[in-house]
Each structure stands twice: as structure tokens, then as C-alpha cells.
Design a protein around this motif. Structure first.
Motif, mmCIF file in Angstrom:
data_model
loop_
_atom_site.group_PDB
_atom_site.id
_atom_site.type_symbol
_atom_site.label_atom_id
_atom_site.label_comp_id
_atom_site.label_asym_id
_atom_site.label_seq_id
_atom_site.Cartn_x
_atom_site.Cartn_y
_atom_site.Cartn_z
ATOM 1 N N HIS A 162 -12.840 36.376 45.263
ATOM 2 C CA HIS A 162 -13.134 36.076 46.667
ATOM 3 C C HIS A 162 -13.919 34.771 46.802
ATOM 4 C CE1 HIS A 162 -12.378 40.431 46.668
ATOM 5 N NE2 HIS A 162 -11.992 40.265 47.922
ATOM 6 N N CYS A 163 -14.595 34.381 45.729
ATOM 7 C CA CYS A 163 -15.467 33.214 45.779
ATOM 8 C C CYS A 163 -15.633 32.681 44.357
ATOM 9 C CB CYS A 163 -16.809 33.620 46.379
ATOM 10 S SG CYS A 163 -18.116 32.390 46.218
ATOM 11 N N LEU A 164 -15.713 31.363 44.221
ATOM 12 C CA LEU A 164 -15.918 30.738 42.921
ATOM 13 C C LEU A 164 -17.333 30.181 42.838
ATOM 14 C CD1 LEU A 164 -14.488 29.785 40.231
ATOM 15 C CD2 LEU A 164 -14.200 27.587 41.382
ATOM 16 N N PHE A 190 -15.603 43.147 45.438
ATOM 17 C CA PHE A 190 -15.772 41.778 45.930
ATOM 18 C C PHE A 190 -16.126 40.949 44.702
ATOM 19 C CE2 PHE A 190 -17.713 38.058 47.667
ATOM 20 C CZ PHE A 190 -17.102 37.847 48.898
ATOM 21 N N ILE A 191 -15.249 40.017 44.323
ATOM 22 C CA ILE A 191 -15.368 39.349 43.026
ATOM 23 C C ILE A 191 -15.908 37.932 43.173
ATOM 24 C CG2 ILE A 191 -14.117 38.564 40.974
ATOM 25 C CD1 ILE A 191 -12.090 40.779 41.497
ATOM 26 N N ARG A 241 -20.689 38.403 53.694
ATOM 27 C CA ARG A 241 -20.820 38.956 55.040
ATOM 28 C C ARG A 241 -19.795 38.403 56.029
ATOM 29 N NH1 ARG A 241 -22.815 43.792 55.329
ATOM 30 N NH2 ARG A 241 -25.056 44.000 54.952
ATOM 31 N N ASP A 242 -19.346 37.178 55.828
ATOM 32 C CA ASP A 242 -18.520 36.512 56.837
ATOM 33 C C ASP A 242 -17.119 36.247 56.285
ATOM 34 O OD1 ASP A 242 -17.452 34.936 58.840
ATOM 35 O OD2 ASP A 242 -19.320 33.832 59.198
ATOM 36 N N ARG A 279 -20.017 47.262 45.389
ATOM 37 C CA ARG A 279 -18.683 46.659 45.306
ATOM 38 C C ARG A 279 -18.682 45.313 44.595
ATOM 39 N NH1 ARG A 279 -17.016 45.138 50.712
ATOM 40 N NH2 ARG A 279 -15.159 44.417 49.595
ATOM 41 N N CYS A 280 -19.845 44.686 44.469
ATOM 42 C CA CYS A 280 -19.908 43.310 43.971
ATOM 43 C C CYS A 280 -19.727 43.245 42.456
ATOM 44 C CB CYS A 280 -21.239 42.661 44.352
ATOM 45 S SG CYS A 280 -21.432 42.414 46.133
#
Length: 422
Positions: free
Chosen positions: A313-315, A223-224, A375-376, A258-259
Motif C-alpha cells: 500500500h505504501c513504499l 496494510f503493507i 488513514r486516508d 492489520r499493519c
């Protein structure tokens, strides 16, 4: 057709450089003749459009010092830009006539351009008042900066047209330059979406999503969290590291395993702060015990950056009171939710709880948003979709190009106006 010269101090990799390159692309696509004049251009440390022949790029004055006795960076930058302005006004003018000069960052060149043999119109783009960018204060520093600050205000006022990059910068501009009666127009930066679309299409054809030079430290099921910004202290990368450490305390160990946090930023060996801060982040990563979760990536290419945005997955966007911030637009265009601080330009691009989160400057607020998106998945995908639509509707390259094109054309006077002007 308008002949436009972009006068920029250093065509490296950064938000200001991305803006002038995109502005040049926009004007070229509208049929204008565009060229660059700069004090420094390294073909191995620049945006590809300035190295692949898309635009003529001429370098002058790079032999002048960038600093004196390890200090006086601003004075030297002003001196180098003055040299470039004299070159443009007298030497270049003998070869070709320029209608509009687009300059930014350093306004001291403007009065020289006004004295040019063929007087061009001068468009100044203010990313942020230069006098507010210095973080060091003291009596000697104030004495040193006083004439430079006076020059900045006086010379900006001599431009034919002034633009700013956000409503936030407009407010700061008016509070800083109180003796100026001009009210700049806001021209939001955009991103060259056509290039992004081409890269994304290529990536979609590949079987491997994480196709970036990160070796085994980013497993395929990671999860990046992606943090893109220059390796400078004001960019506040430490907040991302501390927030990641807090996230590790909130998640079960198997989930946190995973992060991955990838910090990818502009890195120039000529800039001492880049070198020092990169080492500081390495040390902080070790102190927080995050060596297995953090990758520091120096000066990724445009294509590598797109791969990172595609895979993430997120910035994360950590600077406080950023003047505008082009990276959140890039993240949203790649359908990634953006977590940023609730200040400056990002408050105009990110819609809180819709396209991302606007947080307080502490790891509890920032880390909480990181936790929620981990989580979501449904929320994360919904935010990404809304972010992509927001860029298309409000910050499209087409709208940026059309507005800049109209501004440039309006700056060229009719024959009657020209006689009055002369």
C-alpha cells in the motif's frame, strides 16, 4: 552499430547493478552489440538478464582475494578491476574489437583501457565518489585511502565521457574532485517498464494479491508497508522499524493488528555486513515487540519484488543522502506513494505531498506520514496515480535509452576525428 563492453566489478543485486543492466538493455534495444566483463557473477544471486542469456557475460579474476587480513577491501577491489581491464585490453582485444567501454564504481581501470590494442572510448558512470562511501575514519584509514583517493580523481579525469546519476551527485562530484575541470552530464536511471508491465498484467489475472513467500504472517487484509534495500546499516532500515512502533502507539489496536512491514533486501553471504545487519534487525524487531508485524525477506527475485510492489500500500525509503535511489521510481510506477527522507536523490524524484512525503530523519516525521496514508485512502490512491504519471513523464525508460544511445553514438569519432585522435 556500436560494440559496447560493460566492465563492472560484481554483477550481483543492487542499484548500481540494476543501472548497468538497464543501460545494457537500452543499448541492445537500439541495435548495439552489448557484452559484460566482470570479476564475479553468481547465477543464483543476480538480475535475471545476466543469467538467462540476454547478454554474454565473462568472468575474470574471481580467484583474486576480495580482502586481506579481513581488511583492505578497496585495495583488493582495485586490484581485481585492474586485472579485468588488462584482460579486456589485451586478451579480449585479440578476439573482438570494442568501440566503447562502459565502466562504473571503480575508475582505476580507465588508464589501462586507454592503452588497449584497439583504443576504445571510455564512458564512466559515477554513482557517487568512491572515497565518500567509507564510513570508518581514523589516521590509519586516511593514510590507506590517500593514494586510492588520488587515483580515483586522476583516473576519472582520463575518461572520454563522465555521467552522474543525479544533480545531487553532480554537486558532490564537483565538491570532491576540485582539480577536475570536466562537468559530467546527468543521466537519471530509469526502470525497464516493459518488464514491469508484463509482471503487473500477470498479477492482475490472479485472484490472490499477496502471492509472495511470506506464509501466514501477512494475512490477506493486511496494510503493507514495503521497505526495499540491501541489508546494510547505511540503508537505515531501523528508522522503518522505530516508525512502525510509533505507528502502533498512534493507531487503535485493531487497526495496528492489520499493519505489516516487509523489509526486502539484497543479502549476500559473502558480505559480513549483510549477515550481521540482518541479525541486528531481527534483534531490534524483537526488542520493539514487532515480531507479529515485521517480515525480513532476503534477496527476493525480480518477480518476487514486483509482487511485493503490487501488493504493498505504501513504499518506505529510509537511506539518508541516497545518491539517486531507483526503488522510489519502482514504487511510483506501481502507483504506490513513497515516504522518503528529504535529502539526496529522492528530492529529485518524489514531489512532496503530491507523489509521497519527504520527511525528516526521525520516527515522528516518518511515522506521521505512515499514519496519514493509513488513514486516508483517497490521498493514498491519488498520490499513487500522480507518482505513476511522473515516472512516465520524467523518468521513462524510453527517454533514458534515447539519451544514452545518443551519448554512445557521439563518442564514436568520424574517420577524420579518428586520425586526429590517434
Amino acid at each position: 552499430m556500436v560494440r559496447v563492453l560493460f566492465l563492472h566489478p560484481d554483477l550481483g543485486i543492487g542499484g548500481a547493478e540494476r543501472l548497468v543492466v538497464d543501460a545494457a538493455l537500452a543499448l541492445k534495444e537500439r541495435g548495439h552489440h552489448v557484452s559484460f566483463l566482470t570479476n564475479h557473477h553468481d547465477s543464483t544471486h543476480c538480475f535475471k538478464e545476466t543469467a538467462d542469456g540476454s547478454f554474454p557475460v565473462e568472468v575474470v579474476g574471481d580467484w583474486l582475494p576480495r580482502k586481506l587480513f579481513g581488511r583492505f577491501y578497496a585495495f583488493c577491489a582495485y586490484l581485481r578491476m585492474l586485472y579485468a581491464a588488462f584482460y579486456a585490453s589485451w586478451f579480449m582485444a585479440g578476439r573482438e574489437q570494442v568501440d566503447v567501454v562502459f565502466c562504473d564504481l571503480i575508475s582505476v581501470c580507465i588508464p589501462v583501457l586507454r592503452m588497449a590494442r584497439h583504443r576504445p572510448r571510455v564512458l564512466f558512470y559515477c554513482h557517487f565518489p568512491d572515497q565518500l562511501l567509507s564510513t570508518r575514519e581514523g589516521t590509519l584509514k586516511r593514510i590507506y585511502r590517500a593514494p586510492l583517493n588520488w587515483l580515483e580523481e586522476r583516473t576519472i579525469g582520463m575518461a572520454d565521457k563522465v555521467l552522474v546519476n543525479s544533480k545531487f551527485t553532480l554537486r558532490v562530484f564537483q565538491d570532491t574532485f576540485r582539480r577536475l575541470s570536466i562537468v559530467p552530464d546527468v543521466l537519471y536511471p530509469s526502470i525497464h517498464t516493459q518488464y514491469f508491465d508484463q509482471i503487473e498484467h500477470k498479477l492482475e489475472q490472479r485472484s490472490s494479491v499477496v502471492d509472495v513467500p511470506l506464509h501466514a504472517r501477512v494475512p490477506r487484509n493486511s496494510f503493507i508497508y514495503l521497505d526495499i534495500n540491501r541489508f546494510e546499516r547505511k540503508k537505515n532500515h531501523a528508522l522503518a522499524l522505530h516508525s512502525l512502533r510509533l505507528l502502533g502507539n498512534m493507531l487503535p489496536s485493531l487497526d495496528f493488528k492489520r499493519c505489516r512491514l516487509i523489509i526486502a533486501g539484497g543479502y549476500d553471504t559473502r558480505c559480513l555486513e549483510n549477515v550481521e545487519h540482518y541479525a541486528e534487525l531481527e534483534q531490534l524487531t524483537a526488542e520493539l515487540g514487532l515480531q507479529d508485524h515485521v517480515v525480513l525477506l532476503r534477496s527476493p527475485t525480480d518477480e518476487e519484488k514486483c509482487r511485493l510492489l503490487y501488493a504493498a500500500h505504501c513504499l518506505l525509503y529510509t537511506p539518508e543522502n541516497e545518491h539517486f535511489g531507483i526503488v522510489p521510481l519502482e514504487g511510483m510506477y506501481f502507483s504506490k506513494p513513497v515516504i522518503a527522507l528529504n535529502s539526496g536523490g529522492p528530492t529529485e524524484t518524489i514531489v512532496h505531498t503530491s507523489t509521497g512525503f519527504l520527511c525528516e530523519q526521525n520516527e515522528k516525521s516518518f511515522g506521521g506520514a505512515m499514519y496519514q496514508l493509513f488513514r486516508d485512502e483517497a490521498l493514498r490512491l491519488k498520490m499513487g496515480d500522480l507518482g505513476h504519471k511522473r515516472v512516465q513523464q520524467k523518468f521513462s525508460f524510453e527517454a533514458f535509452a534515447n539519451k544514452l544511445n545518443e551519448i554512445v553514438k557521439e563518442m564514436i569519432p568520424t574517420s577524420a576525428q579518428q586520425k586526429k585522435f590517434d
